[in-house]
Write a protein that holds these residues in place. Structure first.
Motif, short mmCIF file in Angstrom:
data_model
loop_
_atom_site.label_atom_id
_atom_site.label_comp_id
_atom_site.label_asym_id
_atom_site.label_seq_id
_atom_site.Cartn_x
_atom_site.Cartn_y
_atom_site.Cartn_z
N THR A 188 0.91 0.06 -1.01
CA THR A 188 1.50 0.96 -0.03
C THR A 188 3.22 0.72 -0.22
O THR A 188 3.61 1.90 -0.66
CB THR A 188 1.09 0.90 1.50
N SER A 189 3.61 -0.43 -0.28
CA SER A 189 5.18 -0.53 -0.43
C SER A 189 5.64 -0.32 -1.77
O SER A 189 6.80 0.09 -1.95
CB SER A 189 5.54 -2.05 0.05
N ARG A 190 4.52 -0.40 -2.65
CA ARG A 190 5.18 -0.23 -4.12
C ARG A 190 4.97 0.98 -4.49
O ARG A 190 5.42 1.79 -5.61
CB ARG A 190 4.47 -1.10 -5.11
N TRP A 191 3.97 1.93 -3.96
CA TRP A 191 3.55 3.34 -4.46
C TRP A 191 4.27 4.46 -3.63
O TRP A 191 3.81 5.46 -4.01
CB TRP A 191 2.08 3.39 -4.80
N THR A 192 5.30 4.14 -2.96
CA THR A 192 5.91 4.97 -1.92
C THR A 192 6.92 5.87 -2.82
O THR A 192 7.51 5.38 -3.68
CB THR A 192 6.33 4.36 -0.90
N MET A 232 8.94 7.51 -0.59
CA MET A 232 9.78 7.47 0.31
C MET A 232 10.50 6.12 0.33
O MET A 232 10.08 5.07 -0.39
CB MET A 232 9.44 7.61 1.47
N GLU A 233 11.46 5.97 1.31
CA GLU A 233 12.10 4.52 1.47
C GLU A 233 10.97 3.61 2.02
O GLU A 233 9.99 3.89 2.81
CB GLU A 233 13.25 4.53 2.52
N GLN A 234 11.15 2.51 1.47
CA GLN A 234 10.06 1.34 1.68
C GLN A 234 9.68 1.00 3.22
O GLN A 234 8.84 0.78 3.92
CB GLN A 234 10.17 0.02 0.84
N THR A 280 8.12 3.73 5.11
CA THR A 280 6.47 3.66 4.42
C THR A 280 5.91 2.70 5.32
O THR A 280 4.77 2.70 5.63
CB THR A 280 6.42 3.60 2.84
N SER A 311 2.83 2.99 7.89
CA SER A 311 1.63 2.27 7.60
C SER A 311 1.13 1.10 8.66
O SER A 311 -0.10 1.25 8.96
CB SER A 311 1.86 1.29 6.17
#
Length: 181
Positions: free
Chosen positions: A85-89, A91-93, A96, A100
């Motif tokens: 999730t953090s890598r495929w965003t 938007m800003e991590q 995201t 999540s």
């Protein structure tokens, strides 16, 4: 200590052991070998299957075995899902990851509420509905939002030079490969 307390303490310490082994020993090697996406898919499938097998357990031993597989699957799922999730965003991590974590918290609230309500209707309903939710997650992991199927080759996102996916530095993200326009 009363016998009932002794029986309930054993599975709880078993859950902690499974969690520690899964996240401390298995998670890294599995994600390096097969990738986060495949770990997510496998754990959703194993989780759904073990949820169904919990209903079929005819002894305390088999109940412990099936719940052990369920805890193993969920223990491996969360780190892989969070990292992906953090890598495929786009938007800003931080945003995201906040969304999540909010969704996970909502699930921790709604899950037991639904489980208790559905258990009052029929003892098997929480297991059937939990299996359906895990299988729905597996289905979502196989399809992109645009409707295209996700393939193993999609582990890298191609981005035109100069475009940003919301990361501070796209070069530190191993899933992003820049290409010339």
């Amino acid at each position: 200590m009363p016998e009932r307390a002794q029986i309930t303490r054993q599975p709880a310490s078993g859950q902690g052991l499974v969690l520690a082994v899964a996240q401390g020993v298995l998670c890294g090697p599995l994600t390096r070998r097969w990738g986060r996406l495949w770990v997510i898919r496998a754990t959703l499938g194993v989780g759904a299957a073990s949820f169904l097998l919990i209903m079929l357990a005819e002894s305390f031993f088999w109940l412990l075995v099936t719940t052990g597989f369920f805890f193993l699957a969920t223990s491996l799922l969360m780190p892989a899902l969070t990292a992906l999730t953090s890598r495929w965003t786009a938007m800003e991590q931080g945003l995201t990851m906040g969304l999540s974590n909010s969704a996970m918290s909502l699930g921790r609230i709604a899950g037991p509420l639904w489980g208790g309500f559905s258990f009052d209707l029929d003892i098997s309903y929480p297991f059937w509905s939990g299996t359906a939710i895990l299988l729905a997650g597996l289905g979502v992991s196989l399809v992109r939002p645009s409707g295209e199927r996700i393939l193993e080759s999609d582990a890298t996102l191609e981005v035109a030079e100069g475009d940003s996916l919301g990361f501070v530095d796209d070069k530190v993200n191993p899933l992003v490969k820049t290409t010339d326009r």
